[in-house]
Design a protein around this motif. Structure first.
Motif, PDB file in Angstrom:
ATOM      1  N   LEU A 299       1.004  -1.291  -0.086  1.00 21.41           N
ATOM      2  CA  LEU A 299      -0.014  -0.006   0.108  1.00 21.41           C
ATOM      3  C   LEU A 299       0.890   1.297  -0.003  1.00 21.41           C
ATOM      4  O   LEU A 299       0.810   2.131  -0.778  1.00 21.41           O
ATOM      5  N   GLU A 300       1.922   1.314   0.844  1.00 21.69           N
ATOM      6  CA  GLU A 300       2.880   2.497   0.779  1.00 21.69           C
ATOM      7  C   GLU A 300       3.465   2.593  -0.580  1.00 21.69           C
ATOM      8  O   GLU A 300       3.564   3.704  -1.029  1.00 21.69           O
ATOM      9  N   GLN A 301       3.941   1.608  -1.059  1.00 21.70           N
ATOM     10  CA  GLN A 301       4.519   1.757  -2.575  1.00 21.70           C
ATOM     11  C   GLN A 301       3.701   2.276  -3.826  1.00 21.70           C
ATOM     12  O   GLN A 301       4.059   2.596  -4.745  1.00 21.70           O
ATOM     13  N   THR A 302       2.399   2.034  -3.316  1.00 16.16           N
ATOM     14  CA  THR A 302       1.526   2.350  -4.331  1.00 16.16           C
ATOM     15  C   THR A 302       0.746   3.726  -3.962  1.00 16.16           C
ATOM     16  O   THR A 302      -0.583   4.151  -4.459  1.00 16.16           O
ATOM     17  N   ASN A 303       1.123   4.438  -2.874  1.00 12.50           N
ATOM     18  CA  ASN A 303       0.777   5.701  -2.358  1.00 12.50           C
ATOM     19  C   ASN A 303      -0.680   5.489  -1.859  1.00 12.50           C
ATOM     20  O   ASN A 303      -1.540   6.218  -2.112  1.00 12.50           O
ATOM     21  N   LYS A 304      -0.764   4.640  -1.248  1.00 13.98           N
ATOM     22  CA  LYS A 304      -2.081   4.137  -0.334  1.00 13.98           C
ATOM     23  C   LYS A 304      -1.964   3.960   1.219  1.00 13.98           C
ATOM     24  O   LYS A 304      -0.879   3.575   1.458  1.00 13.98           O
ATOM     25  N   LYS A 305      -2.954   4.239   1.766  1.00 11.45           N
ATOM     26  CA  LYS A 305      -2.750   3.797   3.286  1.00 11.45           C
ATOM     27  C   LYS A 305      -4.181   3.364   3.846  1.00 11.45           C
ATOM     28  O   LYS A 305      -5.101   3.608   3.062  1.00 11.45           O
ATOM     29  N   ILE A 306      -4.160   2.747   4.723  1.00  8.60           N
ATOM     30  CA  ILE A 306      -5.361   2.247   5.414  1.00  8.60           C
ATOM     31  C   ILE A 306      -5.881   3.256   6.650  1.00  8.60           C
ATOM     32  O   ILE A 306      -4.990   3.538   7.594  1.00  8.60           O
ATOM     33  N   VAL A 307      -7.101   3.856   6.571  1.00 13.50           N
ATOM     34  CA  VAL A 307      -7.464   4.689   7.426  1.00 13.50           C
ATOM     35  C   VAL A 307      -8.757   4.352   8.151  1.00 13.50           C
ATOM     36  O   VAL A 307      -9.389   3.342   7.696  1.00 13.50           O
ATOM     37  N   GLN A 308      -8.816   4.747   9.367  1.00 16.47           N
ATOM     38  CA  GLN A 308      -9.938   4.388  10.196  1.00 16.47           C
ATOM     39  C   GLN A 308     -11.259   5.065  10.067  1.00 16.47           C
ATOM     40  O   GLN A 308     -10.983   6.343  10.296  1.00 16.47           O
ATOM     41  N   VAL A 309     -12.269   4.818   9.452  1.00 13.49           N
ATOM     42  CA  VAL A 309     -13.537   5.629   9.154  1.00 13.49           C
ATOM     43  C   VAL A 309     -14.751   4.789   9.906  1.00 13.49           C
ATOM     44  O   VAL A 309     -15.103   3.902   9.543  1.00 13.49           O
TER      45      VAL A 309
END
Length: 282
Positions: free
Chosen positions: A263-273
């Motif tokens: 996810l980091e390498q594809t400029n993504k991250k997991i966020v809490q919603v």
């Protein structure tokens, strides 16, 4: 064929069927009786006897078509070829003994009846063996193709991120399938990062490691990155002892850690919603 034989079979069809079912049940092993119910066994037995008898009246083309359909059916039911060919022998024996018991021929003519039955059933046995074998080979081939397709799936899990879970031993043939599915999947899903999970691969030897390196290099050549997941301590030790270099491949011991890195390498991250985790672009 001897007219006495034809007449006896036509007149005693139900009696022959009953005897045939009883005798074949005695000869059946667990494979046959376990996979089909008694109703199916009797129904298929009736179809078998009808098929044998149909050789008396039908043309060669009609009979061949009936043989083909029956062979496909018993392959799907799991009946062994030996059981089917034994069925023809038992059928012939029942007819011969029945003719003798009813004294439909003299003792001098009994051998003529025997050879008449043999002349009739031998080509039938040969044809059934041929059709059964062809049908079985085709069935196995189709199953093999299906298993190959399922043995190395590339699964898109996020936009630009795909996972290939590998389970079981990897031989040369399967390695080729892995490579093909991997490259086709990367292009099809436009994957930027591919995670190859070898947690379920029991043994990683020189050949397996070589295939993995080749797969990773191939992925890199088509513009994606390859990450290796599931390297257990014993596998790591084997790779080190073999002197195999995995410098070109990023490794993690768990899929969770590797997914976070992907996810980091594809400029993504997991966020809490709202109490739930969702992935988002940075």
């Amino acid at each position: 064929m001897n007219r006495v034989i034809i007449h006896y079979i036509q007149e005693q069809k139900e009696h022959i069927l009953k005897q045939w079912v009883e005798k074949m049940k005695e000869k059946s092993d667990d494979r046959v009786l376990r996979v089909v119910s008694n109703h199916v066994f009797v129904g298929t037995s009736r179809e078998f006897v009808e098929m044998v008898i149909s050789n008396l009246n039908e043309t060669n083309d009609e009979y061949s078509e009936r043989l083909h359909d029956f062979a496909e059916k018993v392959v799907k039911l799991g009946w062994p070829l030996s059981f089917v060919t034994e069925g023809i022998r038992v059928f012939s024996s029942i007819v011969f003994e029945g003719i003798k018991a009813d004294r439909l021929v003299s003792e001098e003519d009994e051998m003529k009846v025997f050879y008449g039955l043999d002349k009739w059933t031998t080509p039938m046995t040969n044809e059934i063996v041929h059709i059964y074998s062809t049908t079985w080979e085709r069935t196995v081939s189709l199953q093999k193709i299906a298993l190959q397709e399922l043995s190395a799936p590339l699964i898109p899990v996020f936009d630009g991120i795909s996972v290939m879970p590998l389970i079981g031993a990897i031989d040369t043939e399967r390695a080729k399938q892995i490579m093909e599915n991997l490259l086709n999947g990367v292009v099809k899903h436009r994957s930027e990062v591919v995670l190859i999970d070898i947690t379920g691969v029991p043994v990683v030897d020189t050949m397996v490691a070589h295939h993995i390196i080749q797969a990773a290099e191939a992925v890199r050549l088509v513009g994606a990155k390859c990450m290796l997941v599931g390297i257990r301590p014993e596998i790591a030790q084997t790779i080190v002892n073999l002197g195999i270099s995995l410098n070109q491949i990023t490794t993690k011991n768990t899929l969770k850690k590797r997914m976070e890195a992907a996810l980091e390498q594809t400029n993504k991250k997991i966020v809490q919603v709202g109490g739930k985790s969702e992935d988002s672009n940075s």
